[in-house]
Design an enzyme around this catalytic site. Structure first.
Site, PDB file in Angstrom:
ATOM      1  N   PRO A  45      37.048  47.811  34.027  1.00  0.00           N
ATOM      2  CA  PRO A  45      37.745  46.740  34.734  1.00  0.00           C
ATOM      3  C   PRO A  45      36.946  45.452  34.840  1.00  0.00           C
ATOM      4  O   PRO A  45      37.482  44.425  35.216  1.00  0.00           O
ATOM      5  CB  PRO A  45      37.961  47.341  36.130  1.00  0.00           C
ATOM      6  CG  PRO A  45      36.838  48.299  36.312  1.00  0.00           C
ATOM      7  CD  PRO A  45      36.468  48.803  34.949  1.00  0.00           C
TER       8      PRO A  45
ATOM      9  N   ARG B 228      37.675  36.609  45.532  1.00  0.00           N
ATOM     10  CA  ARG B 228      39.109  36.909  45.631  1.00  0.00           C
ATOM     11  C   ARG B 228      39.780  36.018  46.658  1.00  0.00           C
ATOM     12  O   ARG B 228      39.168  35.139  47.239  1.00  0.00           O
ATOM     13  CB  ARG B 228      39.283  38.392  45.966  1.00  0.00           C
ATOM     14  CG  ARG B 228      38.799  39.288  44.844  1.00  0.00           C
ATOM     15  CD  ARG B 228      39.177  40.714  45.082  1.00  0.00           C
ATOM     16  NE  ARG B 228      40.505  40.803  45.665  1.00  0.00           N
ATOM     17  CZ  ARG B 228      41.098  41.926  46.012  1.00  0.00           C
ATOM     18  NH1 ARG B 228      40.461  43.068  45.841  1.00  0.00           N
ATOM     19  NH2 ARG B 228      42.284  41.924  46.545  1.00  0.00           N
TER      20      ARG B 228
ATOM     21  N   ASP C 296      43.029  43.119  39.815  1.00  0.00           N
ATOM     22  CA  ASP C 296      43.417  41.855  40.433  1.00  0.00           C
ATOM     23  C   ASP C 296      43.119  40.611  39.612  1.00  0.00           C
ATOM     24  O   ASP C 296      43.450  39.518  40.033  1.00  0.00           O
ATOM     25  CB  ASP C 296      42.808  41.704  41.824  1.00  0.00           C
ATOM     26  CG  ASP C 296      41.291  41.746  41.769  1.00  0.00           C
ATOM     27  OD1 ASP C 296      40.735  41.898  40.672  1.00  0.00           O
ATOM     28  OD2 ASP C 296      40.683  41.617  42.832  1.00  0.00           O
TER      29      ASP C 296
ATOM     30  N   TYR D  31      31.157  44.714  41.906  1.00  0.00           N
ATOM     31  CA  TYR D  31      31.034  45.836  40.980  1.00  0.00           C
ATOM     32  C   TYR D  31      29.558  46.201  40.952  1.00  0.00           C
ATOM     33  O   TYR D  31      28.714  45.341  40.698  1.00  0.00           O
ATOM     34  CB  TYR D  31      31.482  45.446  39.577  1.00  0.00           C
ATOM     35  CG  TYR D  31      32.974  45.322  39.422  1.00  0.00           C
ATOM     36  CD1 TYR D  31      33.762  46.459  39.277  1.00  0.00           C
ATOM     37  CD2 TYR D  31      33.588  44.079  39.407  1.00  0.00           C
ATOM     38  CE1 TYR D  31      35.136  46.353  39.126  1.00  0.00           C
ATOM     39  CE2 TYR D  31      34.959  43.970  39.254  1.00  0.00           C
ATOM     40  CZ  TYR D  31      35.728  45.110  39.113  1.00  0.00           C
ATOM     41  OH  TYR D  31      37.081  45.003  38.961  1.00  0.00           O
TER      42      TYR D  31
END
Lengths: 602, 602
Positions: A325, A238, A50, A246
């Protein structure tokens, strides 16, 4: 015996993730006959990649797609570093700009659910009449070995056999001029072509959880790198109130002891959050009613040994590189692979460029992928390593980590990407604009359109429309001597043997090129009608490097690019990267630049 | 005997031009049951009004509609003044910013075909499930005379009889709570209500022609005011390559001698262009293949004697004021009438505000219309008057004209609009923020959201969502004494008898109000969690008046509003105008402000 349906297409894109959609959308907008297929019945609805980096926003903007992204996405402006503090807790060591590259047009990262990003492309493609065909499985790929056929951009040397999901084989055979495999880390296209992935799995195991937090942690809407006495975690804000965590895991938390593989069933989002809670101590984070998404992974850092077979089948995105990521690179690298490839395929298909142009895709993007893995290894090791504490003087210090964060800033933002010399990147006359690096993207600048005094971002005048942009930095045209040089330049460029005419079908140069004149001086003293007619094919094509009427912006192009009063001619590739720079008196070198990869139309 | 269909609606809007569409869209987005009808079968396709002033762009942005306008419209940044020069030609006397008001968020005018502007509203309304009913003719309007009924916002005191265009009468009777007549200069609603227009026709006759010019005139993409030896004209650049020419005509060119009325048949676009050519000499302008549109008019300057009957039927837009089009005011005045009215009708309908609130519509907008006519008369006289030349020393000098242009700048931009004192504009504590004028629109400011360091334009945090916005300028909350005052303020505002709770149905204050805290200081030293919980109903509600992370913008709110370290409470009306300002220690005055027009929910 039933007859299998056969169809023909210019480009078949396999896989409708961000890389495949970027590719199909770019080709569709360029007028290429493209088809995009995907195995899944639906687009994904939660989780996955994302992060959108600053350069990727610029690229999306060049396709007219950034507005919607920026409307819906979360913006990350600040990053905070937290480290082991007193009493077993954490303390903030530093907070700073998340994107510190001074030339960033968008000085932030954006985060948005991958499904939303995909939808932006899907809607855009629909305007061009292209929709994703799904669910469709490819199950065989044959390619001609005939050298003459492979060299002919109009030939269809590839046959792809498709099947429907019910297992009924050979529902259709697609005859394609080109195939793009955008089918992810487990790419069927890559495996079918027998391309290896080189690299290894790291020892670091991470969990990811998306949720709306209830917390007293003050930096919950910053990107946070947290190293605690009790493990490491990262916070990525987000859209809406969501965040992504994470979380570093130990082997015993995540591995199946019998296989040594990650066992997703061993973990639940509640358990992941419990691990994160230990890192965040003394701050509290509540358990949400719902978890949006979660997963566990081991960082694998691999690059495909080749990105193409015969420059007729290409792989893009996760199909050719996988990495961690956490630096938010995955989707960006993938979309930029396609951005690099689209205009090259288009020019080859139109017969404007030599097929050899297509070799530059692997040349430019494989080197980038290798750099990415290199960066990722260093960054992951620093991030996953134990922090330095009183007890552990060999751990990673905050200074080490934050130094690495800054050093890699240009790279992680995507802005520092520098394509090496090739047919399309020629640094012969770098000195003419010494601060506009050939092989890097054109640096944003506010310029004023002379005819109506309206300010524009130069990047917005250079859309991803598959045309080369020729920027004539004409200098001060109120100066008679300079004006004479500009007249002479116009005469040279307008000659039949000049690149502008030579490589344009039927002499219609505006199909292949766009040309802008950028003068220096004061807007009060310059009229667009002062420029030789050749350089103002339309009133909108004349700009001046001056402050706008509010005095707030503009007037820095010549100085920030390092262009002197003699001016310069700058060739910007269709993907927004600087390809060539020339002084006025070496304009024939521009012909040579284009001669190295363009074809004289037959 | 057939039964006429009867229907019920909250608000019936008659007329689907910019004023009617602005009204219907605003009401639809507010959740009001609204119906909009129009006599014409189709929206207009060329010509008509097209200028959008800076304040109107701000207003459209507050409805989320500016992006599309700005994408498609032409922007006018520069204005040039041309006057009689040597050898019978013209020369440029000056060029300057078209919009010189320093607080303009959009420092330019925009032009776009009226049909496109209407389409922006049509598409927006469709999202709320409302479409224009057309072609439908209203032919009778009855209103109850019962005082009790008229005082009840839930009653339907108005019956409007509709007919279809085939002349079949009484196809339907609409029972409406409110009716808005947005049916243009020849308003049926106005005539039916017997409202007079007062004012007169001027002596100036003008022609208008829209075309794509071929010309050597260097300022063809500026707004130009041209006074020549041979008449006056004005150039207004438009979208794409179009321009509009306003051309002054003589009586013999345009009048029918038998009637003294404008005779459009006497003129053709070719003839208009020929007149303009004389003004533009020595510059040349070619005859285009097609003329987009043309018309002839005499400036009429009139204002309706009333804007409403019983505050149940209102007229907006050209139905209540007509004036010359050259200052680009028409569509702006019209849309802003509706913008002023929408939230008032909405609050009355919901039972939140007293019906008396509706009186402020005429009070505020009729005064504006009168000011507009006053301005228009002066400006038109200056513009249409003969220019001063060697031979005509009594003519209008360039200094006179350009001085007037600047003086009226704040007014023509729409930014200087100042609503006089009323129940909703109370300047009691103006001194607390002496440079933020009560009755004017909130001045744009870049603020930084504390939780994520993201910069925002304050206006974008105050959308036209019918809510009052309460801005708590909290000062420096790291200062203990100030922090105590902020705590105390929070206690006061959260009391049951405070406006926030008193005027909110079921105590759900977020339906009626939004509240933002704006602190001073340095973003590095402030965390959003430092504010009392009451002032951070959501992490996004805390802002700081500091420069953003790039150092390019922000940090000027307190100083430009004139707010001192003690802070201030600022009430912004739902339409973006400052209604009330209070120091912390007079917070009960805010209660009084709302008490003057709000109702305690039953």
């Amino acid at each position: 015996m039933s007859q299998t349906k056969e169809s023909k297409i210019d480009v078949l894109v396999i896989g409708a993730g961000p890389a495949g959609l970027m590719c199909a959308n770019g080709l569709a907008k360029a007028g290429v006959k493209v088809r995009i297929i995907d195995k899944k019945s639906n687009k994904i609805s939660a989780g996955h990649a994302d992060g959108i980096q600053p350069r990727t926003i610029e690229v999306l903007q060049s396709y007219g797609l950034a507005d919607r992204l920026l409307r819906d996405a979360c913006q990350l402006h600040m990053v905070a570093f937290w480290n082991p503090g007193p009493n077993g807790g954490i303390e903030r060591t530093d907070k700073t700009r998340d994107v510190s590259v001074p030339t960033a047009r968008y000085p932030f990262e954006a985060t948005l659910h991958q499904g939303e990003i995909e939808q932006i492309f899907v809607d855009s493609m629909l305007d061009a009449g292209v929709a994703v065909d799904r669910p469709i499985y490819p199950f065989a790929l044959e390619m001609s070995k005939d050298v003459a056929i492979l060299a002919d951009p109009n030939a269809h040397p590839i046959r792809v056999h498709l099947s429907s999901p019910d297992g009924q084989v050979d529902t259709e055979i697609v005859n394609a001029k080109f195939v793009v495999g955008a089918d992810g880390a487990h790419s069927w296209v890559r495996k079918t072509l027998g391309i290896d992935m080189t690299g290894e799995q790291s020892e670091y195991i991470w969990g990811v959880v998306d949720m709306v937090p209830e917390t007293d942690f003050p930096d919950i809407r910053y990107r946070c790198a947290i190293h605690s006495h009790n493990g490491s975690c990262m916070i990525i804000p987000r859209e809406g109130d969501l965040i992504r965590l994470y979380i570093q895991l130990s082997d015993k938390d995540a591995l199946d002891p019998s296989t040594g593989r990650v066992d997703r069933d061993k973990m639940s989002p509640e358990m992941l959050l419990e691990v994160a809670r230990k890192s965040l101590y003394p701050y509290k984070i509540g358990t949400p009613k719902v978890f949006e998404w979660f997963t566990i992974y081991i960082i694998g850092q691999r690059v495909a040994s080749r990105f193409s077979v015969q420059e007729r089948v290409f792989i893009v995105g996760d199909a050719c590189h996988t990495h961690s990521p956490k630096a938010g690179q995955g989707m960006n690298a993938s979309m930029n692979d396609s951005h690099n490839l689209v205009w090259k395929i288009t020019h080859a298909l139109r017969g404007w460029a030599d097929m050899s142009l297509l070799k530059t895709y692997e040349y430019e993007r494989r080197k980038f992928a290798q750099d990415l893995i290199h960066f990722d290894k260093e960054f992951s090791a620093l991030f996953s390593g134990k922090p330095r504490t009183e007890e552990n003087q060999n751990g990673v210090s905050h200074e080490q980590f934050s130094q690495a964060f800054r050093t890699f800033g240009a790279f992680t933002s995507g802005i520092g990407i520098h394509y090496a010399e090739s047919a399309i990147v020629n640094a012969k006359h770098q000195s003419v604009a010494k601060d506009l690096i050939i092989g890097q993207r054109i640096i944003p600048q506010i310029l004023i359109r002379v005819a109506d005094a309206r300010p524009f971002e130069l990047q917005d005048l250079l859309p991803a429309d598959t045309r080369f942009k020729v920027l004539i930095f004409a200098g001060d045209i109120t100066n008679v001597a300079q004006r004479m040089k500009v007249d002479k330049l116009g005469e040279e460029i307008s000659k039949p043997e000049s690149f502008l005419n030579k490589y344009s079908p039927g002499g219609e140069w505006k199909k292949v090129f766009d040309m802008l004149a950028i003068v220096s001086g004061k807007k009060e003293q310059v009229e667009y009608t002062m420029l030789p007619e050749f350089f103002r094919s339309h009133w909108s094509k004349v700009l001046i490097d001056d402050v706008d009427l509010t005095g707030r912006q503009g007037g820095k192009a010549y100085t920030s690019y390092g262009i002197g009063p003699s001016g310069a001619v700058i060739v910007v590739r269709p993907d927004g990267y600087v390809g060539f720079i020339s002084p006025f008196d070496s304009i024939r070198d521009v012909d040579d630049y284009f001669a190295s990869f363009m074809k004289v139309p037959s």
